[in-house]
Motif scaffolding. Structure first.
Motif, PDB file in Angstrom:
ATOM      1  N   VAL A 129     -17.820 -27.267   0.024  1.00  0.00           N
ATOM      2  CA  VAL A 129     -17.733 -28.225   1.130  1.00  0.00           C
ATOM      3  C   VAL A 129     -16.415 -29.001   1.145  1.00  0.00           C
ATOM      4  O   VAL A 129     -15.738 -29.081   2.183  1.00  0.00           O
ATOM      5  N   LEU A 130     -16.026 -29.598   0.024  1.00  0.00           N
ATOM      6  CA  LEU A 130     -14.808 -30.414   0.004  1.00  0.00           C
ATOM      7  C   LEU A 130     -13.563 -29.585   0.250  1.00  0.00           C
ATOM      8  O   LEU A 130     -12.598 -30.064   0.867  1.00  0.00           O
ATOM      9  N   TYR A 131     -13.549 -28.340  -0.208  1.00  0.00           N
ATOM     10  CA  TYR A 131     -12.419 -27.448   0.059  1.00  0.00           C
ATOM     11  C   TYR A 131     -12.307 -27.198   1.562  1.00  0.00           C
ATOM     12  O   TYR A 131     -11.207 -27.230   2.128  1.00  0.00           O
ATOM     13  N   GLN A 132     -13.451 -26.931   2.196  1.00  0.00           N
ATOM     14  CA  GLN A 132     -13.443 -26.669   3.636  1.00  0.00           C
ATOM     15  C   GLN A 132     -12.962 -27.886   4.411  1.00  0.00           C
ATOM     16  O   GLN A 132     -12.118 -27.776   5.310  1.00  0.00           O
ATOM     17  N   ILE A 133     -13.487 -29.059   4.061  1.00  0.00           N
ATOM     18  CA  ILE A 133     -13.087 -30.284   4.752  1.00  0.00           C
ATOM     19  C   ILE A 133     -11.584 -30.518   4.612  1.00  0.00           C
ATOM     20  O   ILE A 133     -10.885 -30.804   5.590  1.00  0.00           O
ATOM     21  N   CYS A 134     -11.086 -30.362   3.403  1.00  0.00           N
ATOM     22  CA  CYS A 134      -9.660 -30.566   3.150  1.00  0.00           C
ATOM     23  C   CYS A 134      -8.824 -29.547   3.919  1.00  0.00           C
ATOM     24  O   CYS A 134      -7.799 -29.886   4.517  1.00  0.00           O
ATOM     25  N   GLY A 135      -9.283 -28.293   3.925  1.00  0.00           N
ATOM     26  CA  GLY A 135      -8.565 -27.245   4.637  1.00  0.00           C
ATOM     27  C   GLY A 135      -8.461 -27.524   6.122  1.00  0.00           C
ATOM     28  O   GLY A 135      -7.385 -27.384   6.730  1.00  0.00           O
ATOM     29  N   TYR A 136      -9.564 -27.936   6.731  1.00  0.00           N
ATOM     30  CA  TYR A 136      -9.543 -28.250   8.164  1.00  0.00           C
ATOM     31  C   TYR A 136      -8.688 -29.484   8.455  1.00  0.00           C
ATOM     32  O   TYR A 136      -8.022 -29.561   9.491  1.00  0.00           O
ATOM     33  N   CYS A 137      -8.691 -30.440   7.538  1.00  0.00           N
ATOM     34  CA  CYS A 137      -7.849 -31.632   7.716  1.00  0.00           C
ATOM     35  C   CYS A 137      -6.367 -31.252   7.677  1.00  0.00           C
ATOM     36  O   CYS A 137      -5.569 -31.755   8.473  1.00  0.00           O
ATOM     37  N   VAL A 138      -5.999 -30.365   6.761  1.00  0.00           N
ATOM     38  CA  VAL A 138      -4.605 -29.908   6.674  1.00  0.00           C
ATOM     39  C   VAL A 138      -4.228 -29.159   7.948  1.00  0.00           C
ATOM     40  O   VAL A 138      -3.165 -29.410   8.549  1.00  0.00           O
ATOM     41  N   LEU A 139      -5.082 -28.235   8.388  1.00  0.00           N
ATOM     42  CA  LEU A 139      -4.796 -27.475   9.612  1.00  0.00           C
ATOM     43  C   LEU A 139      -4.670 -28.391  10.826  1.00  0.00           C
ATOM     44  O   LEU A 139      -3.799 -28.187  11.680  1.00  0.00           O
ATOM     45  N   SER A 140      -5.521 -29.400  10.890  1.00  0.00           N
ATOM     46  CA  SER A 140      -5.447 -30.353  12.006  1.00  0.00           C
ATOM     47  C   SER A 140      -4.072 -31.003  12.064  1.00  0.00           C
ATOM     48  O   SER A 140      -3.463 -31.132  13.142  1.00  0.00           O
ATOM     49  N   ARG A 141      -3.582 -31.410  10.912  1.00  0.00           N
ATOM     50  CA  ARG A 141      -2.269 -32.054  10.857  1.00  0.00           C
ATOM     51  C   ARG A 141      -1.154 -31.080  11.231  1.00  0.00           C
ATOM     52  O   ARG A 141      -0.194 -31.447  11.916  1.00  0.00           O
ATOM     53  N   LEU A 142      -1.282 -29.831  10.810  1.00  0.00           N
ATOM     54  CA  LEU A 142      -0.267 -28.825  11.140  1.00  0.00           C
ATOM     55  C   LEU A 142      -0.252 -28.554  12.647  1.00  0.00           C
ATOM     56  O   LEU A 142       0.817 -28.434  13.250  1.00  0.00           O
ATOM     57  N   PHE A 143      -1.441 -28.472  13.245  1.00  0.00           N
ATOM     58  CA  PHE A 143      -1.510 -28.265  14.695  1.00  0.00           C
ATOM     59  C   PHE A 143      -0.915 -29.461  15.429  1.00  0.00           C
ATOM     60  O   PHE A 143      -0.240 -29.318  16.455  1.00  0.00           O
ATOM     61  N   MET A 144      -1.158 -30.658  14.899  1.00  0.00           N
ATOM     62  CA  MET A 144      -0.601 -31.867  15.521  1.00  0.00           C
ATOM     63  C   MET A 144       0.920 -31.893  15.430  1.00  0.00           C
ATOM     64  O   MET A 144       1.594 -32.521  16.249  1.00  0.00           O
ATOM     65  N   GLN A 145       1.457 -31.204  14.432  1.00  0.00           N
ATOM     66  CA  GLN A 145       2.915 -31.084  14.284  1.00  0.00           C
ATOM     67  C   GLN A 145       3.478 -30.016  15.222  1.00  0.00           C
ATOM     68  O   GLN A 145       4.683 -29.800  15.295  1.00  0.00           O
ATOM     69  N   GLY A 146       2.571 -29.350  15.949  1.00  0.00           N
ATOM     70  CA  GLY A 146       3.009 -28.318  16.883  1.00  0.00           C
ATOM     71  C   GLY A 146       3.195 -26.946  16.267  1.00  0.00           C
ATOM     72  O   GLY A 146       3.793 -26.059  16.877  1.00  0.00           O
ATOM     73  N   LYS A 147       2.689 -26.773  15.058  1.00  0.00           N
ATOM     74  CA  LYS A 147       2.830 -25.480  14.379  1.00  0.00           C
ATOM     75  C   LYS A 147       1.754 -24.518  14.884  1.00  0.00           C
ATOM     76  O   LYS A 147       0.566 -24.751  14.706  1.00  0.00           O
ATOM     77  N   GLU A 148       2.207 -23.453  15.517  1.00  0.00           N
ATOM     78  CA  GLU A 148       1.295 -22.499  16.135  1.00  0.00           C
ATOM     79  C   GLU A 148       1.040 -21.314  15.199  1.00  0.00           C
ATOM     80  O   GLU A 148       1.979 -20.734  14.667  1.00  0.00           O
ATOM     81  N   PRO A 149      -0.220 -20.946  15.012  1.00  0.00           N
ATOM     82  CA  PRO A 149      -0.541 -19.802  14.150  1.00  0.00           C
ATOM     83  C   PRO A 149      -0.248 -18.488  14.863  1.00  0.00           C
ATOM     84  O   PRO A 149      -0.203 -18.434  16.100  1.00  0.00           O
ATOM     85  N   ASN A 150      -0.048 -17.420  14.063  1.00  0.00           N
ATOM     86  CA  ASN A 150       0.132 -16.100  14.672  1.00  0.00           C
ATOM     87  C   ASN A 150      -1.233 -15.544  15.070  1.00  0.00           C
ATOM     88  O   ASN A 150      -2.270 -16.191  14.855  1.00  0.00           O
ATOM     89  N   GLU A 151      -1.251 -14.348  15.653  1.00  0.00           N
ATOM     90  CA  GLU A 151      -2.507 -13.793  16.163  1.00  0.00           C
ATOM     91  C   GLU A 151      -3.554 -13.642  15.069  1.00  0.00           C
ATOM     92  O   GLU A 151      -4.733 -13.969  15.263  1.00  0.00           O
ATOM     93  N   ARG A 152      -3.120 -13.176  13.910  1.00  0.00           N
ATOM     94  CA  ARG A 152      -4.061 -13.015  12.798  1.00  0.00           C
ATOM     95  C   ARG A 152      -4.611 -14.371  12.378  1.00  0.00           C
ATOM     96  O   ARG A 152      -5.802 -14.522  12.105  1.00  0.00           O
ATOM     97  N   GLY A 153      -3.723 -15.384  12.334  1.00  0.00           N
ATOM     98  CA  GLY A 153      -4.147 -16.733  11.959  1.00  0.00           C
ATOM     99  C   GLY A 153      -5.131 -17.313  12.954  1.00  0.00           C
ATOM    100  O   GLY A 153      -6.102 -17.984  12.576  1.00  0.00           O
TER     101      GLY A 153
END
Length: 206
Positions: A129-153
């Motif tokens: 659970v804590l790994y998942q929460i942390c992972g989604y929090c990191v991704l949220s911040r990256l998306f807010m920075q405008g970092k776009e994932p590739n198709e696989r991502g």
């Protein structure tokens, strides 16, 4: 640890007594945030303290070793992102025992690591659970920075997020929902992808 670092560490720990907030500490315990030692010091005060001491790798390492809420938070604020090796990140994540620390570590430190995207995708696929929460929090911040994932991502993120939205953990659901919203905020095409993916599950919350 040098004598100077040891004295700084002790100085920091002593200062918590002056800033302690008993009601806040009690409230955290009632909400399940059970640390060995918790002075209830508000985050803004810890952030100010970290700014006064500056980035300090050795001190951050020593602070993290302390089983004290405030020390853990300061460690994430004082660790220089460019010196945070993957093995140290793995160790810190293994030793993270509360949602508060997972979220603050993502916000204060992990989002700035060069290998943050790799970590985030690895963690959202975890069964912890804590790994998942942390992972989604990191991704949220990256998306807010405008970092776009590739198709696989994109495909991997959507698949994991849909599973997370159906999780038994409220924390995971909330982190995933926030992350999906940040992903959709990247642009109309991303919002379209989300709507299409969520529709069969009746999870469209836009």
């Amino acid at each position: 640890m040098t004598d100077e670092k040891k004295e700084k560490l002790n100085e920091i720990k002593r200062s918590f007594r002056l800033m302690m907030n008993g009601p806040s500490s009690q409230s955290m315990r009632e909400k399940g945030l059970d640390y060995k030692v918790n002075w209830g010091v508000p985050f803004p005060m810890l952030k100010q303290m970290a700014q006064e001491y500056g980035k300090d790798y050795d001190l951050a390492i020593e602070l993290w070793k302390e089983d004290i809420r405030e020390c853990k938070i300061l460690a994430t604020l004082m660790m220089p992102a460019d010196r945070m090796l993957p093995e140290i990140t793995d160790l810190w994540m293994e030793q993270t025992t509360s949602q508060e620390i997972a979220e603050l570590a993502a916000f204060n430190l992990y989002q700035y690591l060069d290998y943050a995207p790799v970590l985030a995708y690895e963690w959202i696929a975890s069964d912890k659970v804590l790994y998942q929460i942390c992972g989604y929090c990191v991704l949220s911040r990256l998306f807010m920075q405008g970092k776009e994932p590739n198709e696989r991502g994109i495909n991997e993120f959507i698949d994991q997020a849909i599973t997370a939205l159906q999780s038994d953990s409220v924390g995971v659901k909330h982190a995933a929902a926030t992350c999906i919203q940040r992903f959709a905020d990247l642009g109309e095409e991303y919002e379209r992808i989300v709507r299409k993916a969520l529709k069969p599950y009746h999870l469209d919350f836009f």
